[in-house]
Design a protein around this motif. Structure first.
Motif, PDB file in Angstrom:
ATOM      1  N   ARG A   1      27.046  -4.871 -38.308  1.00  0.00           N
ATOM      2  CA  ARG A   1      28.145  -4.543 -37.955  1.00  0.00           C
ATOM      3  C   ARG A   1      29.250  -5.765 -37.963  1.00  0.00           C
ATOM      4  O   ARG A   1      30.210  -5.443 -38.764  1.00  0.00           O
ATOM      5  CB  ARG A   1      28.269  -4.234 -36.511  1.00  0.00           C
TER       6      ARG A   1
ATOM      7  N   THR B   1      23.799  -5.232 -34.737  1.00  0.00           N
ATOM      8  CA  THR B   1      25.058  -5.802 -34.375  1.00  0.00           C
ATOM      9  C   THR B   1      25.359  -6.816 -35.814  1.00  0.00           C
ATOM     10  O   THR B   1      26.472  -7.089 -35.964  1.00  0.00           O
ATOM     11  CB  THR B   1      24.729  -6.769 -33.295  1.00  0.00           C
TER      12      THR B   1
ATOM     13  N   SER C   1      29.937  -6.128 -41.960  1.00  0.00           N
ATOM     14  CA  SER C   1      30.623  -4.903 -42.579  1.00  0.00           C
ATOM     15  C   SER C   1      32.230  -5.479 -42.108  1.00  0.00           C
ATOM     16  O   SER C   1      33.172  -5.361 -42.719  1.00  0.00           O
ATOM     17  CB  SER C   1      30.494  -3.733 -42.333  1.00  0.00           C
TER      18      SER C   1
ATOM     19  N   THR D   1      27.912   6.994 -31.730  1.00  0.00           N
ATOM     20  CA  THR D   1      27.049   6.944 -32.601  1.00  0.00           C
ATOM     21  C   THR D   1      26.059   8.035 -33.026  1.00  0.00           C
ATOM     22  O   THR D   1      26.082   8.280 -34.302  1.00  0.00           O
ATOM     23  CB  THR D   1      26.166   5.794 -32.568  1.00  0.00           C
TER      24      THR D   1
END
Lengths: 432, 350
Positions: A126, A123, A129, A195
């Motif tokens: 994520r 997380t 990014s 994913t």
């Protein structure tokens, strides 16, 4: 006269005596045939149902709805908007702060750790990014669905027995209570696990995907096809249409048939010795894998192509030669185009076998942990069957279902290739 | 037709072209070695790849011996940069490395791994001693009457080994001889039990080979079942057969603590604390070895070393401890961390 009648009666009596036995043996043969087919069908059903029942749950993944405040004080206190600075920011803290809004009573170190491990450790990466892509997000509150940690996901899917003592299971009593509360507030959902198809390998089951292996297998098959198909077809055309009939050619033919039966691991050893040790090609690269699989598929393609060439009726050749075509014109303008669908069908079936092959890949280092999805045949990569092998070996519970899911993906592609072969055959099949 | 033939030819040429340039450069760290260190190294590699701008290192599980063999083949981008080992490098391997020009090797210990003897939670916890393990699993054991003489192992049930143990058949699922776990099990548990017979211990001085053959062999007449390198498979088989025992690394016990339990060995349970404090004796150090010549050539080597030896990784509360790694005592840890910072090379085995 009566003599011959007598004989006929004798013979029919002999026949009648044996008849029962003959009927019985026919019946038994049919019976054995049906039994063996049933046996095969039962095994296939057991095999598929066990894989599907274990693997279907991997196609969904538990997610938690979170409102995360991207606090500028945490991400970029000096307001530099510098990439390096933001990389080192403590995104874990943001995740924890957001979780704490649901459970403000959490304070002790142990509880904080438990709370943080409700959601995937991916997380914070994520968030990182997201922020690096769009600096304007800093200072805002975002509302996103984040993946739950694999252990929590396993609990939601009913794979963890909470009646056991707390010390004997992977998730704590606190975590069970929190998850139940979140479920009551409808903040947890099961969503399609994209994913699995968009990520490379990972050691966290909830972040792992087969894309890296899929791309690796794709590169390998491309190389296998480019190398083995033209060479195999050329060899088959030469052997079938041009080669003189002598002992040497007989010897070559026998050896090609033998090569098709050589165990695949031998090709792996050959690849290791020749491509890697002698030519110095990189280990774990789909290029080497493709070349090894090409060697393996080569004899299969020759045999299939020769069968396809043989099935072109001699009348075609005779007619072409009769109107004055040269041998090479006859072969390339008439026989080869007619045999091509058959050759392709045989090659695709050979390639399908290559796709499912893992033994030779073990020898050339393709059993590696590769996270980045390969972008060229020279990058390190895994392959689908090897990914199955790697996941089957991983200790995390979440990989059990993912192993089965990877098998399903592999089976899907095998099925796709084989049905393409059948479709090609039916579409282009010529009735003579 | 001519056209399609030339297309084929062009395709083959295009394929052959990159072969010549293949070994020119590499921007991904390549790691080989132990299957025991693999689950830890992969976690570090993944975090490293995702949180820095460097590529994620590629890790291949080849076994400790196989990894060192590849590692020692030479210097250059076609050879691996790092090898993991679940035992220390041997002098012979250092010599082999030196022959190929690999002289500067940085040795880094990352922590410890316990080897557990476990069974299903459906059965009772077993309390074993190393001596009992040896008597149950060695091909030849000392005569029960105390004579200094070896007989073929007659024990069929645990009760045969010791009257305090349950009356169930000896069935131990363990790794094959190619595995580092098996080496460590033979050395620590089997030899540990063997040494408790004084006359067997004395053989070591006279004939080291014979001593090893007696103490480190595992019987092949059925009770020890080679279950392959796949520790998950062993765990599944233990669940299916509560009477069987399994031998594997501590990290698999951590992941499956809801269904299997470790046995006492010499009165100590394989728990995190017991292994970390050295009370649980069947444990071994885990290492990785770095080729110093590649630092600076392959991007990210220094940073990867830093990540792997950081406190958040292998320290007391590091993320690898969640995966079952037993951290080093803090004194030892700071020694290896500074070795990683200074890149001090291995000068010899001491």
């Amino acid at each position: 006269m009566s003599n011959t009648l007598q004989e006929t009666q004798d013979i029919s009596e002999i026949v009648n005596r044996g008849l029962k036995k003959r009927y019985r043996s026919e019946f038994m043969f049919r019976f054995y045939g049906v039994v063996s087919i049933l046996f095969a069908v039962v095994f296939l059903l057991v095999f598929f149902s066990s894989i599907i029942s274990k693997g279907y749950s991997a196609f969904t993944q538990g997610e938690l709805n979170m409102k995360i405040y991207l606090n500028e004080e945490v991400i970029d206190p000096d307001r530099l908007r510098d990439e390096e600075e933001i990389r080192y920011a403590n995104f874990d803290k943001l995740v924890l702060d957001s979780l704490k809004t649901y459970f403000p009573e959490v304070s002790s170190r142990k509880e904080r750790k438990e709370l943080k491990s409700l959601v995937s450790s991916g997380t914070s990466l994520r968030l990182q990014s997201m922020v690096l892509n769009d600096y304007s997000l800093i200072g805002q509150e975002i509302d996103i669905w984040v993946r739950l940690d694999s252990d929590i996901d396993m609990y939601l899917k009913g794979n963890i027995d909470v009646s056991l003592d707390e010390s004997q299971r992977r998730i704590s009593d606190n975590q069970v209570r929190w998850v139940q509360e979140l479920q009551e507030q409808n903040l947890i959902r099961q969503n399609f696990n994209s994913t699995l198809f968009t990520a490379g390998d990972s050691r966290e089951p909830e972040l792992a995907g087969v894309l890296g292996a899929l791309v690796g297998s794709f590169f390998m098959l491309i190389i296998t096809f480019i190398v083995a198909f033209p060479l195999g077809v050329a060899a088959a055309i030469y052997l079938e249409e041009f080669a003189p009939k002598n002992r040497f050619i007989d010897f070559v033919e026998v050896n090609i048939n033998n090569l098709a039966a050589v165990p695949s691991i031998i090709y792996g050893l050959l690849g290791l010795a020749v491509f890697i040790n002698f030519f110095g090609m990189p280990r774990s690269a789909p290029l080497v894998g493709g070349l090894v699989l090409a060697l393996m598929t080569f004899p299969v393609i020759i045999i299939a192509s020769r069968a396809a060439l043989q099935s072109v009726p001699p009348s075609i050749t005779d007619a072409a030669l009769g109107v004055g075509a040269s041998k090479i014109q006859t072969v390339f303008d008439h026989v080869f185009p007619l045999a091509l669908p058959g050759m392709l069908t045989g090659s695709i079936i050979g390639m399908a076998r290559a796709l499912g092959e893992s033994a030779p890949l073990l020898m050339i280092g393709m059993v590696a942990f590769v996270v980045d999805v390969p972008s060229s045949p020279l990058d390190s990569s895994a392959a689908l069957p090897v990914q199955v092998y790697l996941w089957a070996d991983a200790p995390e519970r979440g990989f059990v279902e993912r192993t089965s899911a990877a098998i399903l993906v592999l089976l899907f592609f095998l099925l796709l290739m084989n049905s393409t072969a059948i479709w090609l055959r039916n579409k282009f099949e010529t009735k003579w | 037709m001519k056209k399609s033939i030339s297309i084929f030819a062009a395709a083959i040429l295009m394929l052959l072209l990159p072969l010549t340039a293949s070994a020119a450069a590499r921007d991904t760290i390549k790691i080989v070695g132990s299957s025991t260190v693999y689950p830890f190294a992969t976690v570090v590699a993944e975090r490293f790849g995702k949180s820095t701008k460097f590529n994620t290192p590629v890790i291949e599980s080849t076994g400790s011996g196989g990894g060192l063999k590849l590692f020692c083949k030479g210097i250059g981008v076609e050879h691996p940069d790092i090898t993991n080992a679940s035992r220390r490098i041997k002098q012979k391997e250092i010599d082999n490395c030196a022959k190929a020009g690999v002289t500067d090797i940085v040795e880094i210990k990352i922590g410890y791994d316990g080897i557990v003897i476990a069974n299903s939670k459906k059965a009772d916890v077993l309390a074993l001693t190393k001596r009992q393990i040896f008597l149950a699993l060695a091909p030849e054991i000392p005569h029960p009457n105390g004579a200094k003489q070896l007989i073929k192992n007659p024990n069929v049930t645990w009760r045969d080994v010791d009257s305090s143990l349950p009356n169930i058949k000896i069935e131990v699922l363990g790794p094959p001889p190619t595995s580092g776990t098996r080496d460590a099990f033979a050395e620590l548990a089997m030899e540990g039990g063997c040494k408790t017979f004084k006359w067997l211990k004395d053989i070591k001085k006279e004939n080291k080979k014979r001593y090893k053959a007696i103490c480190r062999s595992v019987r092949e007449d059925g009770p020890y079942i080679e279950a392959g390198e796949n520790d998950n498979l062993i765990v599944q088989k233990l669940n299916a057969n509560p009477k069987a025992l399994g031998v594997f690394g501590y990290s698999f016990l951590v992941e499956n603590s809801d269904s299997i339990q470790g046995s006492f060995v010499d009165g100590v349970l394989p728990t995190f604390e017991n292994i970390a404090q050295g009370d649980y004796k069947v444990s071994r150090p885990l290492y990785f070895y770095v080729k110093k010549a590649h630092i600076g050539t392959i991007p990210g080597m220094k940073e990867f070393l830093r990540e792997f030896t950081a406190d958040k990784t292998i320290g007391q509360d590091g993320y690898l401890t969640d995966k079952g790694l037993i951290p080093m005592p803090s004194g030892e840890y700071s020694q290896f961390r500074s070795a990683a910072r200074k890149l001090s090379t291995l000068s010899g085995l001491n």
